[in-house]
Each structure stands twice: as structure tokens, then as C-alpha cells.
Design an enzyme around this catalytic site. Structure first.
Site, PDB file in Angstrom:
ATOM      1  N   GLY A   1      -3.930  13.249 -33.412  1.00 34.00           N
ATOM      2  CA  GLY A   1      -5.018  12.969 -34.340  1.00 34.00           C
ATOM      3  C   GLY A   1      -4.632  11.949 -35.386  1.00 34.00           C
TER       4      GLY A   1
ATOM      5  N   ARG B   1       3.601   5.936 -39.166  1.00 32.94           N
ATOM      6  CA  ARG B   1       3.324   4.852 -40.109  1.00 32.94           C
ATOM      7  C   ARG B   1       4.358   3.735 -40.027  1.00 32.94           C
ATOM      8  NH1 ARG B   1       1.147   9.549 -41.664  1.00 32.94           N
ATOM      9  NH2 ARG B   1      -0.622   9.637 -43.118  1.00 32.94           N
TER      10      ARG B   1
ATOM     11  N   ASP C   1      -0.026  21.769 -42.629  1.00 28.53           N
ATOM     12  CA  ASP C   1       0.499  21.857 -41.263  1.00 28.53           C
ATOM     13  C   ASP C   1       1.474  23.012 -41.078  1.00 28.53           C
ATOM     14  OD1 ASP C   1      -0.929  19.750 -40.175  1.00 28.53           O
ATOM     15  OD2 ASP C   1       0.593  18.261 -40.692  1.00 28.53           O
TER      16      ASP C   1
ATOM     17  N   GLN D   1      -4.981  11.854 -43.747  1.00 29.51           N
ATOM     18  CA  GLN D   1      -5.381  10.979 -42.648  1.00 29.51           C
ATOM     19  C   GLN D   1      -6.592  10.134 -43.027  1.00 29.51           C
ATOM     20  OE1 GLN D   1      -5.889  13.367 -39.122  1.00 29.51           O
ATOM     21  NE2 GLN D   1      -3.709  13.818 -38.951  1.00 29.51           N
TER      22      GLN D   1
ATOM     23  N   ARG E   1       2.347  24.014 -32.993  1.00 26.84           N
ATOM     24  CA  ARG E   1       2.783  24.773 -34.163  1.00 26.84           C
ATOM     25  C   ARG E   1       2.557  26.280 -33.967  1.00 26.84           C
ATOM     26  NH1 ARG E   1       4.392  20.739 -37.235  1.00 26.84           N
ATOM     27  NH2 ARG E   1       3.117  18.847 -37.400  1.00 26.84           N
TER      28      ARG E   1
ATOM     29  N   LYS F   1      -7.805  21.830 -36.410  1.00 30.80           N
ATOM     30  CA  LYS F   1      -6.546  21.219 -36.002  1.00 30.80           C
ATOM     31  C   LYS F   1      -6.486  21.217 -34.476  1.00 30.80           C
ATOM     32  CE  LYS F   1      -4.513  20.273 -39.982  1.00 30.80           C
ATOM     33  NZ  LYS F   1      -3.999  18.912 -40.311  1.00 30.80           N
TER      34      LYS F   1
ATOM     35  N   ARG G   1      -6.562  27.228 -35.969  1.00 26.31           N
ATOM     36  CA  ARG G   1      -5.310  27.899 -36.295  1.00 26.31           C
ATOM     37  C   ARG G   1      -5.504  29.219 -37.037  1.00 26.31           C
ATOM     38  NH1 ARG G   1      -1.644  22.451 -37.520  1.00 26.31           N
ATOM     39  NH2 ARG G   1      -1.163  22.074 -35.310  1.00 26.31           N
TER      40      ARG G   1
END
Length: 444
Positions: A100, A32, A321, A175, A397, A348, A352
């Protein structure tokens, strides 16, 4: 973007995490910072920028749209903003790699520009759902074409104007919220987004830091199009999503006592701390302060006896996340941990829920996938494993979470397809090894 060299992690069993370290800058805020600095008038100086592949994809995209950017150099970036209408057409599609966040936020930001642009990504990103942003943007008058299944590439065509929208999101997603708000900067009238549950508010905080008025009432956030952004100085805190692996590692490894410096503790991001504390973790926030409109603190974590819990649904969007790491904590806890209301985890970088369940089962832990979550019964990691061979499915992750599992495993763990760790946490293996994890990188 160039292909990343194949990478595997080899994890030796046992060990403890001690000392002090600083994780890289927050990825969400880094994205951002470049986007809004590019649209601002004047220069913006950024410190703590994450030099990972995802954030660099955003930086490269704006450079190709005519924005002068110096750096990154040790996390320092200088952006010479071009103003709200100063972007220019790139000389081809913008490749956003595996990010993403880049694709979904840029879809909104570019919907109101005066030139056509196409957004593409790697194989993983090209399978991720995009209708969640293209549908509300279409309600504002945007023209965005995607594949028949609603995935990238996204082809954005200029339109005469965008109209403000009062949008109630069906699923909590920062998002989606951010994409609609960024489009709202270019829309006539007021744009509002109502969330079913509070999500990370980095976009709203950063818009305010750049001098743009944002109004929030409960779960509804609004802005009026046609304003301007002014260059400023930003200090990006350490990424709590990156800190999560060390919070879990130090919580499960006997003898651990670790201090994580200058980590962002935005209240919309601290679900991992809340959940681990509910499991019995010993986590202390020290020297709370604010930088660039974002709260941060040093975090001390020591090993503790964890217990299984039913994870509160209201914590899901605050830790979306961090769940792969939390699942490792659950695998080491006494009793059963149950997560529901987290179907977002299935779309994701990987599924996951399924990938973590498969890996935990491989390590001898009972992990039962649910349609919107998982049930994990804690036990001894590696007690019944044959090879300890985990497939991370290219998900950064997943790879880092199973790396921390080695601290409590009874045998070595091998993790395949780890190259995308560089997208969010460059230098992870060196940092982890420096505080006590027995990790070795093997590059093909």
C-alpha cells in the site's frame, strides 16, 4: 509479481528470547530511499535496504521507468538518479504486489509526470481504499481513475500542470501526507499538509537529506515545487515495526533478556515503546545516535510483569502498524486493555481489529472488537483452545504477532496463510528461532 508459496508457522509453547539480533532495515524508509534517489541528480548509495517483497516492488517499478539500479546486495543499493523529469513510461502496468505504501506514494509522485501509467496490486491491495490519496491529488489537478469503489487499479494520466494545495487531512496518515508532498514537488507554488495528529516524518527527513527544503510548523508541513534533489549516501536503520514483535516477545516470556541492535527510534514511530512502557515493560535505549537524518539506538528488553491500560489516543498514529503485536502483550497483561481511535486498523492488509480478536478468542482470551479499537482482558493464552489454529488472513503482522504468542501459550499454535511475512521481514522465522522461539516453517 510471482505468487508466494503457501506458508504456515508451527509454534511450540514456552521458551525465552535471549541474545542479540538485528532486524531488517526499515520498510518505510527503504521505499522512500528508492523513490527520491530515482528523482535525484547523481548517484545515491543506500545501506541497510530491506530486501522484502514490498520494498522490492518499489525498486522494480523504478527500474521499469528507466532508472539504473544496482543491487540489492546484502542491503546495499546504488541508484543512478535521472532527475525530476527523467522518468520514462513503463512497458505496461506497474505491479506493486501487496504494498500500500508503494501505491499511495507513487500515485502522488507520478501524478506530475508526462506519461500515462497504471498501478495494480494483488487481491489484498486491490481492496484497500485509495480515495484518501486520489481525492486530494485531484484537488491539485491530477487525473487519476480508479474502480467504482475507489480502489486499484489506478490509471494516472498526464496533465498540463499541478497546482500547490493547502490540505487539512481528515485522518492522520503518513501515506496521504507523503503522497501529497511528493505531488507537490511537481506543483506550481507551495504545497502544505496539516495533520490532525503527528505521523511518521520519514518523507520530510529524507527530502532534507537529498537537499530539498521542507518547512514544518507544528502539525503543518510545506514545500515549494520546482526544486531539485541531489544524490547522497543513506544508512537505513532497523525497522521498529519489525523490532516490535521481539519487544513484545521478550516482555512476556519469563527469563528473556534481548538486545536489538541499531533500531530506528524516530519520535513519530516510538508509540510501541511508549505503550509497552506504560504497561510496565522493561525497555532500555542504549547508545542513541543518528544516521542519515534518522535517530537510532540499541534496545534492551527484559521480561516484565505487564498490566492492562487504556491506550492514549495520542499514541495511536505513533504505533498504528505495531498494534497486532501490542494486542499480544495485552493478552498477557493483568487486567483490561482498551484501544479506541484506531479505525485505520480495519483497512490494513486485513481488518486487524477483527482478525486479532478472532485469533485471541481462539486462544481463550476475551477480546471484544470495537468500531475503532478493541477491548482485551488478559489471561492465560491457550487455556481453553481446542486446536490453536490461527488464520493470519495473509497479513504479515498478524502472523508474526501470533508467533510470539507461543512464548506464553499452554499448547502449540498453528498459524495459516503466513507467506506475506516475506513482504516486510524476510528471514523472520530463522531470526526468531535463533534467539529462542520454537518456530517451524511448513511450506505447501
Amino acid at each position: 509479481m510471482a505468487a508466494v508459496t503457501d506458508l504456515r508457522f508451527q509454534i511450540a509453547p514456552g521458551g525465552a528470547l535471549t541474545g542479540r539480533l538485528r532486524v531488517p532495515g526499515d520498510k518505510s524508509i527503504s521505499h522512500r530511499s528508492i523513490m527520491l534517489a530515482a528523482l535525484a541528480e547523481g548517484e545515491t548509495h543506500i545501506g541497510g535496504f530491506l530486501e522484502g517483497a514490498d520494498s522490492l516492488a518499489t525498486l522494480a517499478a523504478f527500474h521499469r521507468m528507466g532508472v539504473a539500479i544496482d543491487g540489492p546486495d546484502a542491503g546495499r543499493v546504488r541508484v543512478r538518479g535521472v532527475g525530476m523529469r527523467g522518468l520514462s513510461a513503463p512497458d505496461g502496468a506497474l505491479d506493486l504486489g501487496n504494498s500500500g505504501t508503494s501505491m499511495r506514494l507513487l500515485a502522488g509522485l507520478l501524478a506530475g509526470q508526462s506519461f500515462p501509467v497504471t498501478l495494480v496490486g494483488d487481491d489484498s491491495l486491490s481492496r484497500r481504499p485509495m480515495r484518501r490519496v486520489t481525492d486530494p491529488l485531484a484537488m491539485m489537478g491530477a487525473r487519476i481513475d480508479s474502480s467504482e469503489t475507489g480502489t486499484a487499479p489506478l490509471r494516472i494520466e498526464p496533465v498540463p500542470h499541478l497546482s500547490g494545495l493547502d490540505y487539512a487531512m481528515p485522518v492522520a496518515s503518513a501515506q496521504v501526507k507523503s503522497s501529497v508532498l511528493l505531488a507537490g514537488l511537481y506543483a506550481a507554488g507551495e504545497t502544505c499538509v496539516t495533520e490532525p495528529a503527528r505521523t511518521r516524518d520519514h518523507t520530510e527527513r529524507m527530502l532534507t537529506a537529498f537537499g530539498y527544503s521542507v518547512r514544518r510548523q507544528g502539525c503543518k508541513v510545506c514545500l515549494t515545487g520546482g526544486g531539485r534533489l541531489s544524490g547522497c549516501r543513506l544508512a537505513i536503520p532497523g525497522d521498529i515495526s519489525s523490532a516490535a514483535f521481539f519487544l513484545v516477545g521478550a516482555s512476556i516470556a519469563p527469563g528473556s533478556d534481548l538486545l536489538l541492535e541499531a533500531v530506528g527510534i524516530n519520535p513519530t514511530r516510538v508509540g510501541v515503546i511508549n505503550i509497552l512502557r506504560a504497561m510496565g515493560a522493561d525497555i532500555e535505549l542504549i547508545d542513541r545516535r543518528t544516521a542519515g537524518g534518522e535517530p537510532l539506538a540499541d534496545i534492551r528488553v527484559c521480561c516484565a510483569r505487564l498490566k492492562g491500560i487504556r491506550i492514549p489516543v495520542d499514541q495511536v498514529p505513533l504505533a498504528i502498524d505495531e498494534f497486532p503485536a501490542i494486542f499480544i502483550a495485552a493478552a498477557c497483561a493483568e487486567g483490561e486493555t482498551v484501544l479506541t481511535g484506531a479505525e485505520e486498523l480495519r483497512v490494513k492488509e486485513s481488518d486487524r481489529i477483527q482478525v486479532m480478536a478472532d485469533g485471541l478468542n481462539q486462544l481463550g482470551i476475551l477480546a471484544e472488537p470495537l468500531p475503532d479499537g478493541i477491548r482485551i482482558v488478559g489471561g492465560q493464552l491457550g487455556s481453553t483452545m481446542t486446536t490453536g489454529d490461527i488464520d493470519a488472513h495473509g497479513d504479515h503482522r498478524i502472523a508474526m504477532s501470533f508467533a510470539m504468542a507461543g512464548l506464553r501459550a499452554s499448547g502449540p499454535i498453528k498459524i495459516r496463510d503466513c507467506a506475506n511475512v516475506e513482504t516486510s521481514f524476510p528471514g523472520f522465522a530463522d531470526l526468531a528461532a535463533g534467539c529462542g522461539l520454537g518456530i517451524e516453517e511448513v511450506r505447501a
